[in-house]
Write a protein that holds these residues in place. Structure first.
Motif, PDB file in Angstrom:
ATOM      1  N   SER A   1       0.804  -1.224   0.000  1.00  0.00           N
ATOM      2  CA  SER A   1       0.000   0.000   0.000  1.00  0.00           C
ATOM      3  C   SER A   1       0.840   1.279   0.000  1.00  0.00           C
ATOM      4  N   GLU A   2       1.992   1.270   0.637  1.00  0.00           N
ATOM      5  CA  GLU A   2       2.861   2.447   0.684  1.00  0.00           C
ATOM      6  C   GLU A   2       3.270   2.915  -0.714  1.00  0.00           C
ATOM      7  N   TYR A   3       3.333   1.981  -1.664  1.00  0.00           N
ATOM      8  CA  TYR A   3       3.772   2.290  -3.021  1.00  0.00           C
ATOM      9  C   TYR A   3       2.643   2.199  -4.050  1.00  0.00           C
TER      10      TYR A   3
ATOM     11  N   GLY B   1       3.629   3.864  -9.480  1.00  0.00           N
ATOM     12  CA  GLY B   1       3.927   3.378 -10.835  1.00  0.00           C
ATOM     13  C   GLY B   1       4.902   2.216 -10.871  1.00  0.00           C
ATOM     14  N   LEU B   2       4.874   1.357  -9.850  1.00  0.00           N
ATOM     15  CA  LEU B   2       5.779   0.210  -9.816  1.00  0.00           C
ATOM     16  C   LEU B   2       5.286  -0.903 -10.740  1.00  0.00           C
ATOM     17  N   HIS B   3       6.230  -1.747 -11.154  1.00  0.00           N
ATOM     18  CA  HIS B   3       5.906  -2.929 -11.950  1.00  0.00           C
ATOM     19  C   HIS B   3       5.919  -4.152 -11.046  1.00  0.00           C
ATOM     20  N   LEU B   4       4.964  -5.052 -11.258  1.00  0.00           N
ATOM     21  CA  LEU B   4       5.010  -6.333 -10.570  1.00  0.00           C
ATOM     22  C   LEU B   4       6.187  -7.126 -11.133  1.00  0.00           C
ATOM     23  N   PRO B   5       6.798  -8.002 -10.319  1.00  0.00           N
ATOM     24  CA  PRO B   5       7.898  -8.821 -10.832  1.00  0.00           C
ATOM     25  C   PRO B   5       7.469  -9.604 -12.079  1.00  0.00           C
TER      26      PRO B   5
ATOM     27  N   GLU C   1       3.354  -5.475   6.259  1.00  0.00           N
ATOM     28  CA  GLU C   1       2.468  -5.847   5.159  1.00  0.00           C
ATOM     29  C   GLU C   1       3.087  -6.906   4.234  1.00  0.00           C
ATOM     30  N   GLY C   2       4.260  -7.431   4.608  1.00  0.00           N
ATOM     31  CA  GLY C   2       4.926  -8.420   3.763  1.00  0.00           C
ATOM     32  C   GLY C   2       5.817  -7.809   2.700  1.00  0.00           C
ATOM     33  N   ALA C   3       6.187  -6.548   2.892  1.00  0.00           N
ATOM     34  CA  ALA C   3       7.042  -5.862   1.918  1.00  0.00           C
ATOM     35  C   ALA C   3       8.372  -6.596   1.776  1.00  0.00           C
ATOM     36  N   ILE C   4       8.782  -6.813   0.535  1.00  0.00           N
ATOM     37  CA  ILE C   4      10.019  -7.516   0.235  1.00  0.00           C
ATOM     38  C   ILE C   4      11.120  -6.499  -0.060  1.00  0.00           C
TER      39      ILE C   4
END
Length: 178
Positions: free
Chosen positions: A9-11, A15-19, A125-128
């Motif tokens: 949620s923080e990002y 405009g991030l891309h999923l892996p 939140e499980g952020a990697i």
């Protein structure tokens, strides 16, 4: 359940891309940096001073030792991604093969293991994050969107005579330490 990736949620609006996999036979999903990030060289600061002192049989102050140890600590580069998966699965995080060769970047523990119950944990939140150390003599500037690590979904086995495990995850990094 299935397996896949979500943006934390923080990002959400960054405009991030999923892996993603870059070729049909690629095992790993490429993870990108969520922000611009500078990884300092380990050869900066008190680290060299302490190495010199060790080499010459001299003692180092606690202040110098603490400062040198801080330089050798891995940096957590945010990906802005979390992974969900089935019970009995995990996400293995590995370095990209080009990182050590082209950029002098290594994962200090060789790999990272993202457990299924890390997803949506209360602490983060499980952020990697990609744990990286810069072994080069220059700082490395990572731009948002650059590929920094890869993740591979896999299954695992447990011991037949294992005692029943009742502990549940309460947080992020090191949350199950005893």
């Amino acid at each position: 359940m299935a397996r896949g990736f979500e943006i934390v949620s923080e990002y959400a609006d960054q405009g991030l891309h999923l892996p993603y996999r870059t070729t049909k036979q690629a095992a790993g999903y490429d993870f990108e940096a969520a922000t611009d990030f500078t990884l300092p060289s380990i050869w900066k600061g008190n680290f060299l001073k302490v190495l010199w002192q060790l080499h010459h049989g001299q003692s180092s102050s606690e202040t110098d030792l603490d400062a040198a140890a801080k330089v050798l600590k891995p940096w957590l580069v945010p990906t802005g991604i979390k992974a969900y998966m089935n019970d009995g699965e995990y996400l293995l995080m590995a370095n990209r093969s080009s990182n050590p060769l082209k950029r002098n970047l290594i994962l200090p523990n060789g790999i990272g293991v993202i457990d299924a119950d890390y997803y949506n944990n209360d602490k983060n939140e499980g952020a990697i994050y990609a744990q990286l150390i810069n072994m080069g003599i220059r700082d490395v500037h990572i731009k948002k969107g650059e590929r920094i690590a890869q993740g591979i979904f896999s299954t695992y086995l447990t011991a037949t005579d294992e005692a029943t495990v009742t502990t549940t995850r309460t947080g992020g990094f090191g949350s199950t330490n005893r």
